[in-house]
Design a protein around this motif. Structure first.
Motif, PDB file in Angstrom:
ATOM      1  N   GLN A 147       0.835  -1.216   0.000  1.00 28.53           N
ATOM      2  CA  GLN A 147       0.000   0.000   0.000  1.00 28.53           C
ATOM      3  C   GLN A 147       0.869   1.265   0.000  1.00 28.53           C
ATOM      4  O   GLN A 147       0.589   2.239  -0.705  1.00 28.53           O
ATOM      5  CB  GLN A 147      -0.910  -0.001   1.224  1.00 28.53           C
ATOM      6  N   ASP A 148       1.968   1.243   0.796  1.00 28.37           N
ATOM      7  CA  ASP A 148       2.866   2.397   0.868  1.00 28.37           C
ATOM      8  C   ASP A 148       3.555   2.618  -0.478  1.00 28.37           C
ATOM      9  O   ASP A 148       3.697   3.771  -0.924  1.00 28.37           O
ATOM     10  CB  ASP A 148       3.906   2.168   1.957  1.00 28.37           C
ATOM     11  N   TYR A 149       3.949   1.517  -1.127  1.00 31.30           N
ATOM     12  CA  TYR A 149       4.612   1.622  -2.438  1.00 31.30           C
ATOM     13  C   TYR A 149       3.656   2.193  -3.489  1.00 31.30           C
ATOM     14  O   TYR A 149       4.031   3.091  -4.261  1.00 31.30           O
ATOM     15  CB  TYR A 149       5.105   0.243  -2.859  1.00 31.30           C
ATOM     16  N   ARG A 151       1.039   4.101  -2.935  1.00 30.74           N
ATOM     17  CA  ARG A 151       0.717   5.494  -2.623  1.00 30.74           C
ATOM     18  C   ARG A 151       1.849   6.423  -3.051  1.00 30.74           C
ATOM     19  O   ARG A 151       1.611   7.475  -3.678  1.00 30.74           O
ATOM     20  CB  ARG A 151       0.460   5.641  -1.117  1.00 30.74           C
ATOM     21  N   LYS A 152       3.096   6.038  -2.749  1.00 30.33           N
ATOM     22  CA  LYS A 152       4.242   6.874  -3.097  1.00 30.33           C
ATOM     23  C   LYS A 152       4.482   6.906  -4.601  1.00 30.33           C
ATOM     24  O   LYS A 152       4.976   7.898  -5.139  1.00 30.33           O
ATOM     25  CB  LYS A 152       5.485   6.385  -2.375  1.00 30.33           C
ATOM     26  N   ALA A 169      10.604   2.984  -0.941  1.00 33.50           N
ATOM     27  CA  ALA A 169       9.364   2.201  -0.774  1.00 33.50           C
ATOM     28  C   ALA A 169       9.342   1.033  -1.759  1.00 33.50           C
ATOM     29  O   ALA A 169       8.930  -0.090  -1.417  1.00 33.50           O
ATOM     30  CB  ALA A 169       8.155   3.100  -0.987  1.00 33.50           C
TER      31      ALA A 169
END
Length: 405
Positions: A147-149, A151-152, A169
């Motif tokens: 999810q972080d990857y 989003r970034k 990320a």
């Protein structure tokens, strides 16, 4: 008168003596006839059929006679070979664990039939539990990193986030993905259902399964044993497609070709002629015996042939079918050969068997069998004594010697 009396007495005496002599002569003649008749009867009492032995059923059993119908066998000019039965590499499995552990249970014993994938035993160890816990943690971490990857990456594409943050990320996501996939593969090799582990289930032991269908040859562990990784626990083999490994010596190599048939015997079934077909010929000599290995396919549907059995065979050349008997069925007297056959005379006494010795012409000797040609007057449906022929010959000689006495 006195002279007449003397003459009468003398005449009477002469007549009496003559009658006595005649009587004695007649008596001697009768005795000679009686003696001749007695001798004739005696000779007839010993006049049994020559070359025949008569035994009771009990005597046959005691001597150990064996009889079989006369049958045709494949005989010919052949190449004699020896070897042993072997398994193809893919039909034998040495089963060992991927991780160390203690044996919690054993589900089979030697000789059991097992199917591919069947559980043979279970191993347990704390490291097995730790591996599942690590997989759960890494999988949960992977969900966050994904999810972080994503989003970034969106922010980076819009120019809001820096390239450095996006690359960090991305790196963490990829490395954790690799770790999760590696742990998943390890757990699957151990036979653990990773989907259930992801859902929170932890297995305290792992199954040891067989990769092939066959029979358990060896069990090399006991309950509670610690088994290190790659330590052999079980041996399973499938002998349905066993093959024979023969040695062919240098002088015979040019005569051997793929597809030729080999007839062979094993010690467990010496009377049964088995068949194989050459499917491969080795290309390297053995240093000592100067021989090549010839591999032949054997059909083993009844599973009675076992790897390691010693075999004697012959590669067929100029094959022919002929009536044949085991070598021990032949009795030789000088240059003449004989066999004993069961006399099928319907008039024989009850509980008695009569055996007749008949001359035969012998031909090819091959793999313990001798080709024979019966006399024209002997039917081909006879039963031949295959074991104990020389014992019968001895009994016949003793009987004949007894009659001569």
């Amino acid at each position: 008168m006195k002279h007449i009396s003397i003459i009468s007495i003398a005449l009477a005496t002469f007549l009496l003596i003559g009658c006595n002599n005649k009587a004695d002569s007649g008596s001697g003649h009768n005795d000679d006839n009686a003696s001749a008749e007695k001798m004739e009867q005696g000779e007839e009492g010993h006049n049994e059929e020559k070359g025949v032995v008569e035994l009771t059923n009990q005597q046959v059993e005691t001597i150990g006679l064996e009889m079989k119908p006369l049958e045709k066998r494949s005989l010919g000019n052949t190449i004699k070979v020896t070897g042993q039965l072997e398994l193809f590499p893919q039909d034998r499995a040495n089963i060992s664990p991927f991780v160390g552990g203690n044996v919690r249970s054993i589900n089979v014993i030697e000789g059991d039939k097992v199917n591919k994938g069947q559980v043979l035993a279970y191993l347990e160890h704390p490291d097995i539990i730790s591996m599942q816990q690590e997989f759960q943690e890494k999988n949960d971490e992977l969900l966050f990193l994904k999810q972080d990857y994503e989003r970034k990456q969106t922010l980076y594409d819009k120019g809001v986030s820096s390239g450095r943050e996006f690359q960090m990320a991305q790196s963490k996501f990829r490395s954790t993905t690799s770790s999760v996939n590696g742990l998943r593969s390890k757990l699957r090799l151990l036979g653990i259902n990773t989907d259930k582990v992801i859902q929170g289930q932890i297995f305290s032991s792992v199954p040891i399964t067989t990769p092939i269908t066959g029979y358990v040859d060896e069990v090399m562990v006991s309950l509670g044993d610690f088994v290190a990784p790659q330590t052999k626990m079980f041996t399973v083999s499938d002998n349905s497609e066993i093959h024979a490994d023969f040695k062919v010596y240098e002088k015979d190599i040019r005569k051997v070709k793929v597809g030729q048939e080999i007839y062979f015997t094993v010690a467990a079934k010496p009377e049964q002629l088995l068949k194989a077909e050459i499917h491969a010929i080795g290309k390297t000599f053995e240093s000592d015996a100067k021989a090549l290995h010839v591999h032949a396919d054997v059909h083993n549907e009844d599973k009675e042939l076992l790897p390691g059995m010693y075999v004697e065979g012959r590669i067929v050349q100029d094959e022919k079918m002929a009536f044949a008997v085991p070598e021990e069925a032949i009795v030789r007297e000088g240059e003449q050969s004989y066999v004993f056959i069961l006399d099928q005379d319907e008039k024989k006494e009850e509980n008695k068997l009569k055996f007749k010795m008949i001359p035969v012409n012998v031909g090819i000797t091959d793999l313990g069998y001798v080709e024979i040609n019966l006399p024209a007057e002997i039917a081909q449906e006879v039963k031949v004594v295959t074991k104990g022929a020389y014992t019968l010959s001895s009994e016949m000689i003793k009987s004949e010697l007894g009659h001569d006495d």
